[in-house]
Design an enzyme around this catalytic site. Structure first.
Site, PDB file in Angstrom:
ATOM      1  N   CYS A 380       0.731  -1.271   0.404  1.00  0.00           N
ATOM      2  CA  CYS A 380       0.305  -0.205   0.136  1.00  0.00           C
ATOM      3  C   CYS A 380       0.544   1.195  -0.470  1.00  0.00           C
ATOM      4  CB  CYS A 380      -0.775   0.242   1.315  1.00  0.00           C
ATOM      5  SG  CYS A 380      -2.633   0.895   0.919  1.00  0.00           S
ATOM      6  N   HIS A 519      -3.770  -5.284   0.279  1.00  0.00           N
ATOM      7  CA  HIS A 519      -3.076  -5.898   1.493  1.00  0.00           C
ATOM      8  C   HIS A 519      -3.028  -7.723   1.425  1.00  0.00           C
ATOM      9  CE1 HIS A 519      -2.491  -1.967   4.257  1.00  0.00           C
ATOM     10  NE2 HIS A 519      -3.492  -1.685   2.941  1.00  0.00           N
ATOM     11  N   GLU A 521      -1.789  -9.628   3.042  1.00  0.00           N
ATOM     12  CA  GLU A 521      -1.495  -9.932   4.827  1.00  0.00           C
ATOM     13  C   GLU A 521      -3.004 -10.430   4.375  1.00  0.00           C
ATOM     14  OE1 GLU A 521      -1.984  -5.610   5.350  1.00  0.00           O
ATOM     15  OE2 GLU A 521      -0.868  -7.004   3.449  1.00  0.00           O
TER      16      GLU A 521
END
Length: 547
Positions: A380, A519, A521
């Site tokens: 990001c 993102h 993750e």
């Protein structure tokens, strides 16, 4: 029709209700049942989207664009079940819904009260999708006795009364403090917590007791007697070396069997725990160590980057290495040379964030990684800082900056390589936003597709040309600078399907340098590591052999 498990907490907060809920969900899955997990938070924010990470930790984002509590990340990581907007609610959202209905006249002129209107709204939330799964696990935030949580406790009491007998159970998580001076585990705080719970009409069926010492049988029997539960329903929850040991630890303590017994499910299906045994084996027997620097602005609170830390662990599991993470405050690099701080690390990760503080430090971290050939992962804002660094130092745009930081009139002349996104396409709809709009829920949120360049590093990592990832941001790299940046060597290897929004950049002549606007993750699991994190740790492992 789902069976409901309500998880409450007592004595103190932060005991691990979310982890216990997630581990129980995974154990029920291991026995062949389908599950969904939900979080009911008593705070008055409509959602955690506008909360400071220092205040609340990270904001977890779902595919359908909900900004939620970080416990939903635990739920997804342990069960693999993608969370939805309907899996997280706060007092703020409940009261907002009630007031909207009152303004519309839905209540036909009645006086609006906590009972029944607020509690009915909570119950409506709980019962959504109850026909879809075998078990619905609902965690109530906070601890029993908190004044703001009373409507939720009353709602789940009513909910259990309205359901068929045996369709709902209550699991209460408490603390057994160890008094070193007397060498005793004290049960009295748990007794008082259960007394408080019973005073509002809820009798727990199971007790999960956090303890740093083994719980003697005598104390278990005492808890069972005074808290009115079966002795085999007093479950110990000890401190663990890793949260991913929790499913097996709870199984050894008999939590899943106690739950099935409480529902009178017999004979109980045998659990299939092979994947958790494999995770445990990889945790206990790593074949090396890698050191990762996370250069961020919320480094004082690890929960601010919870999903990133866990995804790095998953990458370590995929490569059978232990991942040592060191949190590095980005602002340091605005005063000092990054080299002494970053030398010795096998890889560098720059995560997302909001606001100007620390951004110049992140840019210098990206420059260090690029010039010193250290694996770099920008997520990001971390991608945006890498692009600005390349623009300034390689693409003849020395004033490159972002509208997020340099928008004030007359502040200084700058080239807006990163700009405020005013409109974009989500599915069949066109979304429009203005800088002056309300902050809550106005970002580019949720799952969006990206098209990867054939032959690029990321296309090879994913093994696909089209991917879907979750986003949470207001600012984008301006595609009009793509030509200059690619002439300097940076490759835009992932784009939105309409070609307007850069999603991924990379340096092909670097050991591993990838920046992503999304993102990744948020979609990583211990038994299914995200491919970008798995390959990032692979690159770090290779670097560890060279230094």
């Amino acid at each position: 029709m789902a069976r409901f498990i309500f998880i409450t907490g007592g004595v103190v907060s932060s005991l691990g209700k979310g982890l216990a809920s997630a581990a129980l969900g995974s154990l029920l899955q291991a026995r062949g049942f389908t599950v969904r997990l939900r979080k009911l938070d008593p705070y008055l924010n409509v959602d955690p989207g506008t909360m400071s990470p220092f205040e609340h930790g990270e904001v977890y984002v779902t595919d359908d664009g909900a900004e939620t509590d970080l416990d939903l990340g635990h739920y997804e990581r342990f069960t693999g079940v993608a969370a939805r907007r309907t899996d997280s609610v706060s007092s703020g959202r409940i009261y907002s819904n009630v007031l909207e209905k009152e303004r519309r006249g839905d209540y036909l002129g009645k006086t609006i009260q906590v009972i029944p209107h607020v509690t009915d709204e909570i119950k409506d939330f709980i019962r959504q999708g109850e026909d879809e799964v075998d078990f619905m696990l609902c965690e109530i935030g906070g601890t029993v006795g908190d004044i703001e949580g009373l409507p939720f406790f009353e709602a789940i009491r009513q909910f259990a009364q309205e359901k068929t007998r045996g369709q709902c159970i209550f699991m209460h998580l408490t603390l057994l403090p160890w008094i070193a001076a007397s060498g005793e585990l004290k049960t009295k705080p748990t007794q008082h917590s259960v007394k408080e719970l019973r005073s509002i009409g809820i009798a727990p069926d199971l007790l999960v007791c956090r303890s740093e010492k083994p719980i003697p049988q005598k104390e278990r029997e005492k808890l069972a007697l005074f808290c009115n539960v079966r002795p085999d329903s007093v479950i110990a929850a000890y401190d663990l070396g890793s949260i991913y040991e929790a499913p097996l630890a709870y199984h050894r303590e008999g939590l899943d069997q106690a739950v099935l017994d409480a529902f009178s499910i017999s004979p109980a299906p045998r659990p299939e725990l092979a994947k958790w045994e494999d995770v445990g084996d990889r945790l206990r027997h790593p074949e090396g160590t890698v050191n990762i620097a996370i250069v961020g602005k919320y480094t004082q609170l690890g929960d601010a980057y919870k999903s990133i830390a866990e995804a790095l662990t998953h990458g370590g599991l995929a490569n059978r290495v232990k991942v040592n993470v060191e949190w590095v405050e980005a602002e340091i690099f605005e005063r000092e040379d990054p080299a002494p701080h970053l030398e010795g690390f096998h890889a560098i990760l720059v995560p997302g964030g909001f606001g100007e503080r620390g951004t110049e430090g992140k840019i210098r971290a990206a420059e260090f990684a690029r010039t010193h050939k250290v694996p770099y992962f920008g997520i990001c804002l971390g991608m945006q800082m890498a692009v600005i660094e390349a623009a300034r130092n390689l693409a003849e745009l020395p004033d490159a900056g972002s509208e997020e930081f340099d928008h004030e009139a007359g502040a200084r002349r700058f080239t807006p390589v990163v700009y405020h996104l005013k409109e974009w396409v989500q599915g069949e709809a066109r979304i429009e936003r203005r800088p002056e709009d309300d902050k809550g829920g106005t970002m580019r949120l949720g799952a969006y597709e990206a098209v990867l360049t054939e032959g690029s590093r990321v296309a090879g990592i994913y093994g696909a040309r089209r991917i879907s990832e979750r986003h949470r941001h207001r600012y984008e790299v301006d595609v009009k600078y793509r030509e200059k940046l690619e002439a300097a060597g940076m490759v835009f290897s992932g784009m939105s399907p309409d070609g307007r929004l850069p999603e991924i950049v990379e340096w092909p002549d670097h050991p591993w340098f990838v920046g992503v606007q999304f993102h990744p993750e948020l979609k990583s699991r211990p038994f299914e590591p995200h491919p970008l994190f798995a390959d990032f740790i692979r690159a770090a492992k290779e670097m560890s052999r060279l230094v």
